[in-house]
Enzyme design. Sequence first.
Site, PDB file in Angstrom:
ATOM      1  N   LYS A 258       0.838  -1.217   0.000  1.00 12.15           N
ATOM      2  CA  LYS A 258       0.000   0.000   0.000  1.00 12.15           C
ATOM      3  C   LYS A 258       0.862   1.252   0.000  1.00 12.15           C
ATOM      4  CE  LYS A 258      -1.905  -1.633   3.768  1.00 12.15           C
ATOM      5  NZ  LYS A 258      -1.465  -3.029   3.810  1.00 12.15           N
TER       6      LYS A 258
ATOM      7  N   HIS B 168       4.469   0.531   6.501  1.00 14.73           N
ATOM      8  CA  HIS B 168       4.378   0.785   5.063  1.00 14.73           C
ATOM      9  C   HIS B 168       5.739   1.209   4.538  1.00 14.73           C
ATOM     10  CE1 HIS B 168      -0.241   1.580   5.338  1.00 14.73           C
ATOM     11  NE2 HIS B 168       0.123   0.433   5.854  1.00 14.73           N
TER      12      HIS B 168
ATOM     13  N   GLN C 189      -3.499  -2.011   7.456  1.00 15.90           N
ATOM     14  CA  GLN C 189      -3.965  -3.389   7.573  1.00 15.90           C
ATOM     15  C   GLN C 189      -4.703  -3.770   6.275  1.00 15.90           C
ATOM     16  OE1 GLN C 189      -4.508  -1.277  10.682  1.00 15.90           O
ATOM     17  NE2 GLN C 189      -2.408  -1.965  10.764  1.00 15.90           N
TER      18      GLN C 189
HETATM   19  P1  GDP Z   1       2.211  -2.262   3.056  1.00 14.74           P
HETATM   20  O1  GDP Z   1       2.117  -2.520   4.527  1.00 14.74           O
HETATM   21  O2  GDP Z   1       0.990  -2.694   2.326  1.00 14.74           O
HETATM   22  O3  GDP Z   1       2.577  -0.847   2.726  1.00 14.74           O
HETATM   23  O4  GDP Z   1       3.393  -3.197   2.522  1.00 14.74           O
HETATM   24  P2  GDP Z   1       4.832  -3.413   3.227  1.00 14.74           P
HETATM   25  O5  GDP Z   1       5.641  -2.199   3.031  1.00 14.74           O
HETATM   26  O6  GDP Z   1       4.678  -3.946   4.602  1.00 14.74           O
HETATM   27  O7  GDP Z   1       5.393  -4.625   2.371  1.00 14.74           O
HETATM   28  C1  GDP Z   1       5.522  -4.538   0.990  1.00 14.74           C
HETATM   29  C2  GDP Z   1       6.995  -4.734   0.621  1.00 14.74           C
HETATM   30  O8  GDP Z   1       7.081  -4.941  -0.775  1.00 14.74           O
HETATM   31  C3  GDP Z   1       7.870  -3.541   0.891  1.00 14.74           C
HETATM   32  O9  GDP Z   1       9.159  -3.992   1.206  1.00 14.74           O
HETATM   33  C4  GDP Z   1       7.890  -2.793  -0.459  1.00 14.74           C
HETATM   34  O10 GDP Z   1       9.048  -2.003  -0.642  1.00 14.74           O
HETATM   35  C5  GDP Z   1       7.878  -3.942  -1.390  1.00 14.74           C
HETATM   36  N1  GDP Z   1       7.245  -3.736  -2.697  1.00 14.74           N
HETATM   37  C6  GDP Z   1       6.128  -3.033  -3.011  1.00 14.74           C
HETATM   38  N2  GDP Z   1       5.815  -3.239  -4.318  1.00 14.74           N
HETATM   39  C7  GDP Z   1       6.733  -4.084  -4.809  1.00 14.74           C
HETATM   40  C8  GDP Z   1       6.931  -4.717  -6.088  1.00 14.74           C
HETATM   41  O11 GDP Z   1       6.157  -4.545  -7.017  1.00 14.74           O
HETATM   42  N3  GDP Z   1       7.991  -5.572  -6.210  1.00 14.74           N
HETATM   43  C9  GDP Z   1       8.853  -5.809  -5.180  1.00 14.74           C
HETATM   44  N4  GDP Z   1       9.850  -6.641  -5.389  1.00 14.74           N
HETATM   45  N5  GDP Z   1       8.697  -5.238  -3.980  1.00 14.74           N
HETATM   46  C10 GDP Z   1       7.644  -4.404  -3.785  1.00 14.74           C
HETATM   47  P1  IMO Z   2       0.053  -3.064   7.180  1.00  9.07           P
HETATM   48  O1  IMO Z   2      -0.677  -1.749   7.203  1.00  9.07           O
HETATM   49  C1  IMO Z   2       0.021  -7.277   8.248  1.00  9.07           C
HETATM   50  C2  IMO Z   2      -2.007  -8.320  11.987  1.00  9.07           C
HETATM   51  C3  IMO Z   2      -1.143  -8.850  13.109  1.00  9.07           C
HETATM   52  C4  IMO Z   2      -2.130  -9.785  13.790  1.00  9.07           C
HETATM   53  C5  IMO Z   2      -3.441  -9.005  13.670  1.00  9.07           C
HETATM   54  C6  IMO Z   2      -3.793  -8.199  14.911  1.00  9.07           C
HETATM   55  O2  IMO Z   2       1.532  -2.933   7.215  1.00  9.07           O
HETATM   56  O3  IMO Z   2      -0.459  -3.925   6.080  1.00  9.07           O
HETATM   57  P2  IMO Z   2      -2.878  -5.913  15.938  1.00  9.07           P
HETATM   58  O4  IMO Z   2      -1.524  -5.546  16.429  1.00  9.07           O
HETATM   59  O5  IMO Z   2      -3.402  -5.060  14.846  1.00  9.07           O
HETATM   60  O6  IMO Z   2      -3.885  -6.086  17.055  1.00  9.07           O
HETATM   61  O7  IMO Z   2      -2.684  -7.420  15.321  1.00  9.07           O
HETATM   62  O8  IMO Z   2      -3.288  -8.141  12.565  1.00  9.07           O
HETATM   63  N1  IMO Z   2      -1.583  -7.008  11.442  1.00  9.07           N
HETATM   64  C7  IMO Z   2      -0.983  -6.857  10.260  1.00  9.07           C
HETATM   65  N2  IMO Z   2      -0.542  -7.768   9.373  1.00  9.07           N
HETATM   66  N3  IMO Z   2       0.130  -5.959   7.989  1.00  9.07           N
HETATM   67  C8  IMO Z   2      -0.308  -5.037   8.863  1.00  9.07           C
HETATM   68  O9  IMO Z   2      -0.317  -3.723   8.592  1.00  9.07           O
HETATM   69  C9  IMO Z   2      -0.873  -5.477  10.089  1.00  9.07           C
HETATM   70  N4  IMO Z   2      -1.383  -4.845  11.158  1.00  9.07           N
HETATM   71  C10 IMO Z   2      -1.831  -5.797  11.979  1.00  9.07           C
HETATM   72  O10 IMO Z   2      -0.025  -9.533  12.597  1.00  9.07           O
HETATM   73  O11 IMO Z   2      -2.279 -10.962  13.041  1.00  9.07           O
HETATM   74 MG    MG Z   3       3.133  -3.534   6.044  1.00  8.83          MG
END
Ligand code: GDP
Ligand code: IMO
Ligand code: MG
Length: 429
Positions: A16, A41, A223
Amino acid sequence: MSSVVVLGAQWGDEGKGKIVDYLAQKADAVVRYSGGSNAGHTVVVNNINYKLRLLPSGVLFNDKTNVLGNGVVINPGVVLAEIAGMKEKGIDCSNLVISDRAHVVLPYHQRLDELQEEALGNHKIGTTKGGIGPCYMDKVARVGIRICDLMEPETFADKLKVNLEAKNAIITKIYGAEPFDYDTVLKEYLAYAEELRPYVADTGVVMDELFSAGKNVLFEGAQATFLDIDHGTYPYVTSSNPTAGNACTGSGVGPRFIDHVVGVVKAYTTRVGEGPFITELLDTDGPGNQIRETGHEYGTVTGRPRRCGWLDAFMLRYSARLNSLDYLAITRLDILDQMPKIKMCVGYKIGDEVLKRIPASLNVLAKVEPIFEEFDGWMTDISGIRNYDELPENAKKYLAKISDVSGVELGIISVGPNREQTIVLKELL
Ligand code: GDP
Ligand code: IMO
Ligand code: MG
């Protein structure tokens, strides 16, 4: 004016942050409406990795308004540390506004989160232990402390006294743990209050001003749909509503202001924490492990290995309905580059019965088997591709099937973490 909600269509970590940052190039404001520091994120710009927990993913631009809406729970220590960390990297966060109605995460929330998880033993949720659930519990129980209370030292001192007495009783008498000292917490939080004060505003009014001025607004979900307290795999969920409806409630705008809803979808599925996962791959040397290692699927906040599995497109159909999705942003397609065979779940069955919906009961869900379709992989590095037509045919077939099963048009395909590693099929702003 245009407004777009960007939210997770699976169990979180779909990318995201990357998609919001990309779209933010044409936006005037980025608004978080739910969750708290449980989010992690990632935004990558010029190969620099920014990990954001509370700060909206528009902070890397210095000309965007970044809003933490009333639906967000604010851990002052975390957000202030993030602001300081950004400052060190030369990023100014003075365009951040924090809702005076948002609830404050206190140390006892975090401690209770840990104690509740320990007490649940085998039934634990696997939370991030950030105090998110206990803070939302207080909000709903109408005993929470809001940012506006924190801004009034006497009100805060008063409310903290009442709350701390109640929480210390639970912490000591039920869990047999150490109580918190009132003066220490009071001093710590009154110091935070002064640091936070310049950012605090009635963000509902800020939103109204943005829309009245015809600005482009992005709502950044935290989330994801299947972690939603109402629609997720309860009780293995978070304690708020990440789904699209809460973009309004959690930021103080009416539903007529939402133009588009984009569901961010990882090209496979991951989950952190406990709970059902129909397409999970449990192998240690097969495709599940290949996805985890190629994709470095370890939590941004907790470092926990993420559970990995094939894409569940049947879930996406549900997500589409719950959120009124009109476009998908598929991320991490490049992580599948070296998979000779790729599976996708296109439906659920129990025995010979094909299901039309996702069961609410976890007991029934435990009997569900995925109906898989198998695809030939593309076995090519796609991370340099910027044009849809140049994607390998097998990748296009895979993408078309996602759109077909979910019933949602493709809007964006992401082929790498960097801002420019993005293929746009539909201009949203
Ligand atoms: P979010 O919580 O939804 O914002 O996602 P996270 O940041 O926790 O996890 C997504 C991971 O994938 C991060 O390390 C990003 O930098 C990475 N990412 C996002 N889009 C891409 C993609 O298209 N390809 C690759 N290889 N990595 C990506
Ligand atoms: P982003 O925004 C993935 C999961 C936790 C647990 C459950 C409840 O980065 O996608 P909490 O601490 O919210 O009470 O935990 O939700 N969880 C996530 N899993 N990405 C997240 O955020 C999460 N935020 C909470 O691992 O299973
Ligand atoms: Mg995340």
